[in-house]
Design a protein around this motif. Structure first.
Motif, short mmCIF file in Angstrom:
data_model
loop_
_atom_site.label_atom_id
_atom_site.label_comp_id
_atom_site.label_asym_id
_atom_site.label_seq_id
_atom_site.Cartn_x
_atom_site.Cartn_y
_atom_site.Cartn_z
N LYS A 12 -2.14 0.15 -3.51
CA LYS A 12 -3.01 -1.02 -3.44
C LYS A 12 -4.49 -0.64 -3.48
N GLU A 13 -4.87 0.40 -2.78
CA GLU A 13 -6.28 0.77 -2.70
C GLU A 13 -6.76 1.58 -3.90
N GLU A 14 -5.98 2.53 -4.35
CA GLU A 14 -6.41 3.42 -5.43
C GLU A 14 -6.16 2.84 -6.82
N TRP A 15 -5.10 2.07 -6.95
CA TRP A 15 -4.75 1.53 -8.26
C TRP A 15 -5.02 0.04 -8.35
N TYR A 16 -5.59 -0.54 -7.30
CA TYR A 16 -6.00 -1.95 -7.29
C TYR A 16 -4.83 -2.90 -7.58
N PHE A 17 -3.66 -2.57 -7.07
CA PHE A 17 -2.50 -3.43 -7.25
C PHE A 17 -2.68 -4.69 -6.42
N LYS A 18 -2.58 -5.86 -7.09
CA LYS A 18 -2.79 -7.15 -6.42
C LYS A 18 -1.67 -8.12 -6.74
N ASN A 19 -0.43 -7.67 -6.70
CA ASN A 19 0.75 -8.50 -6.94
C ASN A 19 0.88 -8.98 -8.39
N LYS A 20 0.17 -8.36 -9.31
CA LYS A 20 0.35 -8.61 -10.73
C LYS A 20 0.84 -7.31 -11.35
N PRO A 21 1.65 -7.40 -12.39
CA PRO A 21 2.19 -6.16 -12.98
C PRO A 21 1.09 -5.23 -13.48
#
Length: 141
Positions: A12-21
Motif C-alpha cells: 500500500k505504501e510503496e506501490w500506492y495500492f488503493k483497491n484498484k488493480p
C-alpha cells in the motif's frame, strides 16, 4: 519472515495500492521495472514487454502509436492514419452537443476552402450505449 500485515503495508505504501488493480513488474533481480503496467498492457499488449520506461518511450515515439491505442474501434482507422487524415474523436453524455458538434464538424470537413487545401477530416463519435460496456466508435453521418 515477513508478516502479512507488513507485506500489505509495504504494498500500500510503496506501490500506492488503493483497491484498484495494479500490475507491478519486477525484473529477475527483484528491481521494480514498472510500478503499474496496466496502461502499457492495455495500449500495446505484450509488445511493451518488459514494461519498462525505455520500451514505453520507444513505443510512444513510434509512428503508429495512435493506431495501437485505437485498434478495433473502427476498421478504417489504420488507413486514415496512413493517409494522414485528421481524425476527430468526440462524444459524451450531452446528445444535443454531440449533434451540434457533428453538424459543425461535417460543415468544416466539407468546406470548399478545406477541400481546396487537400485537408481530409474524419469523424468518430465514441461512446457507450450501456453502463459497463466498452466504448465503441460510430462513424458520424
Amino acid at each position: 519472515m515477513f508478516s502479512i500485515v507488513s507485506t500489505n503495508r509495504f504494498i500500500k505504501e510503496e506501490w500506492y495500492f488503493k483497491n484498484k488493480p495494479i500490475i507491478v513488474v519486477m525484473n529477475p533481480k527483484g528491481k521494480v521495472e514498472c510500478p503499474n503496467a496496466i496502461h502499457m498492457i492495455r495500449v500495446w499488449g505484450m509488445r511493451a514487454f518488459p514494461f519498462n520506461s525505455s520500451v514505453e518511450e520507444a513505443l510512444s515515439n513510434g509512428r503508429d502509436w495512435m493506431g495501437s491505442i485505437v485498434t478495433g474501434i473502427n476498421p478504417n482507422l489504420h488507413n486514415w492514419i496512413k493517409e494522414e487524415k485528421y481524425i476527430f474523436f468526440y462524444g459524451g453524455k450531452d446528445k444535443e452537443w454531440i449533434q451540434q458538434f457533428t453538424k459543425s464538424a461535417n460543415a468544416l470537413a466539407n468546406d470548399p476552402v478545406i477541400k481546396d487545401a487537400r485537408v481530409s477530416i474524419e469523424l468518430l463519435c465514441v461512446g457507450k450505449s450501456n453502463k459497463g460496456e466498452d466504448a465503441k466508435a460510430i462513424l458520424a453521418p
